[in-house]
Design a protein around this motif. Structure first.
Motif, PDB file in Angstrom:
ATOM      1  N   VAL A  58      -8.751   4.701   2.167  1.00  0.00           N
ATOM      2  CA  VAL A  58      -9.036   5.717   3.183  1.00  0.00           C
ATOM      3  C   VAL A  58      -9.030   7.057   2.467  1.00  0.00           C
ATOM      4  O   VAL A  58      -8.057   7.390   1.784  1.00  0.00           O
ATOM      5  N   ALA A  97      -4.784  -3.683   3.789  1.00  0.00           N
ATOM      6  CA  ALA A  97      -5.782  -3.974   4.821  1.00  0.00           C
ATOM      7  C   ALA A  97      -7.036  -3.141   4.602  1.00  0.00           C
ATOM      8  O   ALA A  97      -8.151  -3.629   4.765  1.00  0.00           O
ATOM      9  N   GLU A  98      -6.840  -1.854   4.262  1.00  0.00           N
ATOM     10  CA  GLU A  98      -7.958  -0.955   3.977  1.00  0.00           C
ATOM     11  C   GLU A  98      -7.901  -0.578   2.500  1.00  0.00           C
ATOM     12  O   GLU A  98      -6.907  -0.031   2.024  1.00  0.00           O
ATOM     13  N   SER A 104       0.842  -1.199   0.000  1.00  0.00           N
ATOM     14  CA  SER A 104       0.000   0.000   0.000  1.00  0.00           C
ATOM     15  C   SER A 104       0.874   1.245   0.000  1.00  0.00           C
ATOM     16  O   SER A 104       2.025   1.207   0.449  1.00  0.00           O
ATOM     17  N   VAL A 154      -2.073  -0.314   5.136  1.00  0.00           N
ATOM     18  CA  VAL A 154      -1.871  -1.562   5.868  1.00  0.00           C
ATOM     19  C   VAL A 154      -0.915  -1.284   7.026  1.00  0.00           C
ATOM     20  O   VAL A 154       0.017  -0.485   6.896  1.00  0.00           O
ATOM     21  N   HIS A 155      -1.165  -1.915   8.171  1.00  0.00           N
ATOM     22  CA  HIS A 155      -0.230  -1.803   9.284  1.00  0.00           C
ATOM     23  C   HIS A 155       1.006  -2.633   8.956  1.00  0.00           C
ATOM     24  O   HIS A 155       0.921  -3.696   8.338  1.00  0.00           O
ATOM     25  N   GLU A 193      -6.875   4.999  13.149  1.00  0.00           N
ATOM     26  CA  GLU A 193      -6.647   4.619  14.552  1.00  0.00           C
ATOM     27  C   GLU A 193      -5.201   4.880  14.954  1.00  0.00           C
ATOM     28  O   GLU A 193      -4.936   5.362  16.061  1.00  0.00           O
ATOM     29  N   ASP A 194      -4.255   4.583  14.064  1.00  0.00           N
ATOM     30  CA  ASP A 194      -2.845   4.841  14.368  1.00  0.00           C
ATOM     31  C   ASP A 194      -2.572   6.338  14.526  1.00  0.00           C
ATOM     32  O   ASP A 194      -1.867   6.754  15.442  1.00  0.00           O
ATOM     33  N   PRO A 205      -4.143  -2.136  13.748  1.00  0.00           N
ATOM     34  CA  PRO A 205      -4.943  -0.915  13.760  1.00  0.00           C
ATOM     35  C   PRO A 205      -5.124  -0.355  12.349  1.00  0.00           C
ATOM     36  O   PRO A 205      -4.294  -0.582  11.461  1.00  0.00           O
ATOM     37  N   THR A 206      -6.215   0.387  12.153  1.00  0.00           N
ATOM     38  CA  THR A 206      -6.399   1.094  10.897  1.00  0.00           C
ATOM     39  C   THR A 206      -5.472   2.317  10.864  1.00  0.00           C
ATOM     40  O   THR A 206      -4.888   2.707  11.885  1.00  0.00           O
ATOM     41  N   LEU A 207      -5.377   2.932   9.690  1.00  0.00           N
ATOM     42  CA  LEU A 207      -4.544   4.126   9.570  1.00  0.00           C
ATOM     43  C   LEU A 207      -5.049   5.242  10.479  1.00  0.00           C
ATOM     44  O   LEU A 207      -4.263   5.871  11.205  1.00  0.00           O
ATOM     45  N   ASP A 215       1.018  -6.376   9.801  1.00  0.00           N
ATOM     46  CA  ASP A 215       0.214  -7.178   8.876  1.00  0.00           C
ATOM     47  C   ASP A 215       0.957  -7.384   7.553  1.00  0.00           C
ATOM     48  O   ASP A 215       0.915  -8.475   6.970  1.00  0.00           O
TER      49      ASP A 215
END
Length: 299
Positions: free
Chosen positions: A227, A223-224, A159, A197-198, A289-290, A285-287, A201
């Motif tokens: 965004v 992951a997402e 990503s 993506v974290h 959230e981070d 965590p999502t972006l 992950d």
């Protein structure tokens, strides 16, 4: 197996090395500095000193390993031609060393620029980058050509933001602009999207790809799917107590500098095929959230 990793002490490479060692693999990491070498040794990996321009060292590392994971890249935005040339030379050196062996060769690439008609990029989308003057020197397509020459090539498409505490990539640069300008901006209506993506992950996906991905695979560390840049700007605004504002399309590059050329693009991507192939489920965590948790507070 014995895995040679370039970029082994980097942002993605460090957790990848940890995942490989935890899975029982032996790791040798390419290190260009004393600090990088020390970090690898502390993690339990062996060290080969050298950098991306040390083609003899890279060749030797590939020849003596049972698999190669190539994560290094110069990322020199002031001289992209030199970065692209170095990347292509390193990839060709590794692929030549592995030709006819059937050994795995996993290399870093990206999802940027692969989507068509506003849809998210998928693993089925071929990279349009060919030749030494294209992004990353066309390294993905070059490496995939070696599948027919007995190399187990797998492309690792990351990503545009691989996030987490300590990230110094694109989001850190966008946050730095917000602090400098006193406003957290987003391009236009802020509807364009970035895949995310974290990094933990992403590292787990790489380790699974080494074990499970067939030759010729393109894997998406996503992951997402997307965004929005407005959501990113709003999270940065909350993190630094800054106002949030739209930046007119004609002013994006002037406001953001070099990062504006990327922040104004839609870089969404899917990882549905990767998740099914590897049985990989992102859990980090999502972006947003981070960012909310202060991952980018230490500017």
């Amino acid at each position: 197996m014995h895995v040679f990793v370039t970029g082994a002490s980097g942002w993605i490479g460090s957790p990848v090395v940890g995942e490989l060692l935890a899975a029982g693999h032996e790791v040798t990491g390419l290190a260009r500095s004393d600090a990088s070498a020390a970090a690898l040794e502390r993690a339990g990996a062996a060290v080969r000193r050298g950098d991306l321009d040390d083609l003899d060292g890279i060749r030797a590392g590939a020849e003596t390993a049972e698999a190669v994971i190539h994560l290094a890249n110069k990322h020199d935005w002031s001289d992209p031609a030199a970065s692209n040339a170095a990347e292509r030379a390193a990839v060709q050196t590794i692929a030549d060393a592995l030709a006819g062996s059937g050994r795995p060769f996993l290399l870093a690439s990206g999802v940027a620029g692969l989507g068509r008609g506003g849809r998210p990029a998928t693993e089925a989308d071929a990279s349009p980058a060919h030749g030494p003057d294209s992004p990353r020197g066309g390294s993905e397509n070059l490496a995939l050509e070696y599948v027919d020459r007995g190399v187990h090539t797998v492309s690792l498409r990351f990503s545009p933001t691989v996030h987490g505490t300590g990230d110094h990539g694109f989001i850190a640069s966008i946050a730095a602009v917000a602090r400098e300008k006193g406003v957290s901006g987003y391009p236009g209506d802020g509807a364009n999207r970035w895949a995310a993506v974290h990094r933990d992950d992403a590292a787990r996906m790489v380790a699974l790809g080494l074990e499970k991905a067939p030759a010729g695979s393109r894997l998406h560390a996503v992951a997402e799917e997307g965004v929005t840049t407005r959501a990113i700007a709003e999270a940065i605004g909350r993190a630094f107590d800054l106002p949030v504002a739209s930046i007119a399309p004609d002013d994006v590059e002037g406001h953001f500098g070099w990062i504006g050329a990327f922040f104004g693009q839609d870089l969404s991507a899917s990882s549905a095929a990767t998740r099914e192939l590897l049985d990989w489920t992102p859990t980090g965590p999502t972006l947003v959230e981070d960012i909310d948790a202060g991952a980018y507070a230490a500017g």
